[in-house]
Design a protein around this motif. Structure first.
Motif, short mmCIF file in Angstrom:
data_model
loop_
_atom_site.label_atom_id
_atom_site.label_comp_id
_atom_site.label_asym_id
_atom_site.label_seq_id
_atom_site.Cartn_x
_atom_site.Cartn_y
_atom_site.Cartn_z
N ALA A 230 0.70 -1.22 -0.49
CA ALA A 230 -0.12 -0.12 0.15
C ALA A 230 1.01 1.01 -0.12
CB ALA A 230 -0.74 -0.07 1.03
N SER A 231 -0.09 2.19 0.12
CA SER A 231 0.97 4.04 0.17
C SER A 231 1.27 4.18 1.18
CB SER A 231 0.14 5.07 -0.76
OG SER A 231 -1.03 4.64 -0.02
N PRO A 232 1.92 4.29 2.08
CA PRO A 232 2.51 5.18 3.19
C PRO A 232 1.17 6.23 3.40
CG PRO A 232 3.38 6.43 1.46
CD PRO A 232 2.56 5.67 0.54
N TRP A 233 1.23 5.96 5.02
CA TRP A 233 0.87 7.28 5.92
C TRP A 233 0.43 8.18 5.25
CZ3 TRP A 233 -3.12 3.89 6.79
CH2 TRP A 233 -3.21 2.58 7.81
N ALA A 234 -0.45 8.98 5.00
CA ALA A 234 -0.92 10.23 4.38
C ALA A 234 -1.82 11.53 6.16
CB ALA A 234 -1.43 10.95 3.42
N HIS B 222 -3.69 7.14 0.76
CA HIS B 222 -3.99 7.14 -1.18
C HIS B 222 -4.47 6.06 -1.64
CE1 HIS B 222 -3.06 11.50 -1.55
NE2 HIS B 222 -2.08 11.44 -0.88
N ALA B 223 -5.43 6.37 -2.64
CA ALA B 223 -5.97 4.98 -3.25
C ALA B 223 -4.86 4.59 -4.60
CB ALA B 223 -7.03 4.97 -3.66
N VAL C 95 -17.69 4.71 7.80
CA VAL C 95 -17.26 4.55 6.16
C VAL C 95 -17.14 6.09 6.50
CG1 VAL C 95 -17.23 3.97 3.42
CG2 VAL C 95 -18.33 3.05 5.10
N SER C 96 -15.68 6.95 6.11
CA SER C 96 -15.46 7.36 5.91
C SER C 96 -15.13 8.03 3.94
CB SER C 96 -14.14 8.36 6.41
OG SER C 96 -14.40 7.97 7.73
N ILE C 97 -16.03 9.10 4.29
CA ILE C 97 -15.78 9.44 2.10
C ILE C 97 -15.02 10.69 2.10
CG2 ILE C 97 -17.15 9.72 0.30
CD1 ILE C 97 -19.63 8.94 1.74
N PRO C 98 -14.18 10.53 1.92
CA PRO C 98 -13.17 11.70 1.80
C PRO C 98 -13.02 12.65 0.55
CG PRO C 98 -12.21 9.88 0.15
CD PRO C 98 -12.55 9.27 1.23
N SER C 99 -12.92 13.89 0.68
CA SER C 99 -13.12 14.60 0.13
C SER C 99 -12.02 14.42 -1.50
CB SER C 99 -13.44 16.38 -0.06
OG SER C 99 -12.03 16.97 0.58
N ASP C 100 -11.08 14.31 -1.20
CA ASP C 100 -10.30 14.00 -2.64
C ASP C 100 -10.88 12.44 -3.13
OD1 ASP C 100 -7.48 13.45 -3.65
OD2 ASP C 100 -6.33 14.72 -1.81
N PRO C 101 -10.68 12.59 -4.31
CA PRO C 101 -10.85 11.30 -4.76
C PRO C 101 -9.40 10.73 -4.85
CG PRO C 101 -10.37 12.77 -6.56
CD PRO C 101 -10.96 13.91 -5.37
N THR C 102 -8.67 10.82 -5.15
CA THR C 102 -7.76 10.36 -4.80
C THR C 102 -7.37 9.30 -4.06
OG1 THR C 102 -5.73 11.40 -4.39
CG2 THR C 102 -6.25 11.44 -6.48
N LEU C 103 -8.05 9.25 -2.33
CA LEU C 103 -7.50 8.74 -1.45
C LEU C 103 -8.35 7.74 -0.71
CD1 LEU C 103 -7.86 11.57 1.24
CD2 LEU C 103 -5.47 10.28 0.93
N ALA C 104 -8.62 7.16 -0.05
CA ALA C 104 -9.28 5.89 0.11
C ALA C 104 -10.04 6.04 1.15
CB ALA C 104 -8.22 4.30 0.51
N TYR C 105 -11.29 5.20 0.87
CA TYR C 105 -12.02 4.86 2.09
C TYR C 105 -11.83 4.76 2.87
CZ TYR C 105 -15.84 7.28 -1.18
OH TYR C 105 -16.95 7.25 -2.37
N THR C 106 -12.41 5.22 4.73
CA THR C 106 -11.97 4.37 5.68
C THR C 106 -12.82 3.67 6.12
OG1 THR C 106 -10.47 5.78 5.84
CG2 THR C 106 -10.87 4.72 7.53
N VAL C 107 -12.86 2.79 6.34
CA VAL C 107 -14.52 1.36 6.89
C VAL C 107 -14.04 1.19 8.34
CG1 VAL C 107 -16.37 -0.40 7.02
CG2 VAL C 107 -15.09 0.99 4.91
N ALA C 108 -14.29 1.70 9.25
CA ALA C 108 -13.75 1.60 10.98
C ALA C 108 -15.09 0.73 11.39
CB ALA C 108 -13.51 3.47 11.90
N HIS C 109 -14.76 -0.33 12.32
CA HIS C 109 -15.25 -1.04 13.10
C HIS C 109 -15.84 0.19 14.47
CE1 HIS C 109 -17.74 -3.81 15.42
NE2 HIS C 109 -16.95 -3.97 16.83
#
Length: 444
Positions: A242-246, A267-268, A298-312
């Motif tokens: 994966a890409s590094p954390w941002a 980043h996706a 589910v977090s929906i990023p405003s930046d389309p290049t970022l991955a979505y985050t699904v947090a339990h």
């Protein structure tokens, strides 16, 4: 002629005792009102699910259907009146609406959407009633700079407990009580015993709440978080593929991921040329295929290049899990679980779960609630004791400041280690010492 510090003064109290008592008095005077507010809001937050269920029942309850509609329709329904969806909370109950957080012009609202029909059942401005409670608890509702008071108050709460134990400790005179002695509530000794016994049994809970509340403080919390991360004791490294954390801020900051993964985005690597748009439906299909337990956000990023985050939305710290999903391809970029956390992150995530009363069920909740109630008992009994011994000619009626280095050493021996550990508490201590010195100079 100076008085020998180790001997009792004429009123039966040693200089060290009177010095500690003086600082216990001042700490309670300035800190207790804020501490009582935090205890009240903290007690309310322990019952967050029950309060929200009662307040939003008309909007939150839905009629279960055979199957849900496309999650993209949930978002479209929530955005009907403008704004952009930033997160979706999917409940673990089939008779509950999904909650979509929508941001618009710097403001936010929560939309309750029927998952079976995509009907908009209603909206709540801001973060809702519990958002107000949380803002009061962290003092951010008064303005973000006020959050620094969390660290100051927490540090002085520990000082209150430490000085209280010093005052309670048995000496040559009968000062220590383990149970309230029979007495007249109209007289001060009754309230002194109640104050002492409450502090004795609840002091450990109060110190625990103060320490585990520190991660939310504006200065110490951020600094300690950075140290834990940089030392390798915090968030896990990004998977090799994966890409590094941002670092994500504002709309892009993931929701519900906990203290360890706060602001961590990834980043996706999918096709973001515009031919295929990111899709919430695609992300939720991936979450279901990966057996992500409900409820989750589910977090929906405003930046389309970022991955979505699904947090339990984990109840216990060890159940924490976060999926990072490419919204274009549905591919899992990272699957972060409890076993990957560093020891520092585990300690603090566990502390926060216990602090919020979720880690050990109802027993945990009751113990934390008892600490909140104890703060109010201590505040009320302290106020009554002061009222019964208040000076007739006005003034605060603080215990007199005894002379001698041993008296000052008794106080500094208690508060100085805490002042070093918590810098803002140390700065407030310097201010308090300057105030105390000024008061004594004026009296002379």
């Amino acid at each position: 002629m100076s008085q020998t510090p180790s001997k009792p003064a004429r009123n039966g109290l040693s200089d060290a005792y009177r010095a500690v008592w003086r600082w216990h008095f001042y700490a309670g005077l300035f800190v207790m009102p804020v501490l009582m507010l935090m205890a009240l809001t903290g007690a309310m937050y322990l019952f967050k699910p029950e309060i929200e269920d009662a307040v939003y029942r008309d909007m939150a309850v839905v009629q279960p259907g055979a199957r849900t509609v496309s999650p993209d329709r949930w978002v479209a329904s929530a955005e009907r009146n403008g704004g952009t969806a930033s997160s979706v909370l999917v409940s673990d109950r089939p008779d509950r609406a999904v909650r979509v957080t929508v941001r618009q012009d710097g403001e936010s609202r929560i939309a309750f959407v029927d998952p079976y029909s995509a009907a908009l059942n209603g909206t709540v401005q801001g973060d809702g009633v519990m958002g107000v409670v949380k803002g009061l608890h962290s003092l951010t509702l008064l303005g973000k700079p006020f959050n620094i008071l969390v660290e100051i108050v927490a540090g002085w709460a520990i000082i209150l407990v430490a000085t209280g134990i010093f005052l309670w400790w048995p000496r040559w005179r009968d000062a220590a009580v383990a149970v309230p002695r029979a007495g007249d509530p109209a007289r001060r000794p009754f309230w002194r015993d109640l104050h002492a016994v409450t502090g004795l049994y609840a002091g450990g809970v109060i110190v625990f709440l103060a320490l585990t509340g520190m991660p939310w403080s504006a200065v110490w919390g951020d600094k300690f978080l950075n140290v834990v991360r940089e030392s390798g004791l915090g968030r896990p490294a990004a998977p090799p593929a994966a890409s590094p954390w941002a670092h994500g801020e504002g709309h892009d900051a993931p929701a519900g991921v906990g203290w360890t993964m706060e602001n961590a985005v990834m980043h996706a690597n999918g096709d973001h040329s515009g031919h295929v748009m990111p899709s919430l439906s695609r992300v939720i299909r991936t979450a279901r295929a990966e057996d992500m337990p409900l409820p989750y956000t589910v977090s929906i990023p405003s930046d389309p290049t970022l991955a979505y985050t699904v947090a339990h939305a984990a109840v216990r710290a060890e159940d924490a899990r976060s999926l990072y999903v490419d919204g274009v391809t549905g591919a899992v970029k990272a699957d972060i679980r409890w076993s990957q956390f560093g020891v520092g992150a585990k300690a603090f995530e566990w502390g926060i779960a216990v602090h919020q009363g979720t880690q050990y069920g109802w027993a945990n909740r009751i113990v934390m609630l008892s600490g909140c109630i104890a703060v109010w008992l201590l505040g009320i009994s302290g106020l009554i004791m002061w009222w019964k011994r208040r000076p007739s000619r006005g003034g605060l009626g603080a215990p007199t400041a005894p002379p001698g280095p041993r008296a000052r050493a008794a106080v500094l021996g208690i508060v100085l280690p805490l002042a070093v550990l918590f810098p803002l508490t140390g700065l407030s201590l310097i201010a308090a010492l300057a105030l105390d010195w000024t008061i004594r100079r004026v009296r002379r």
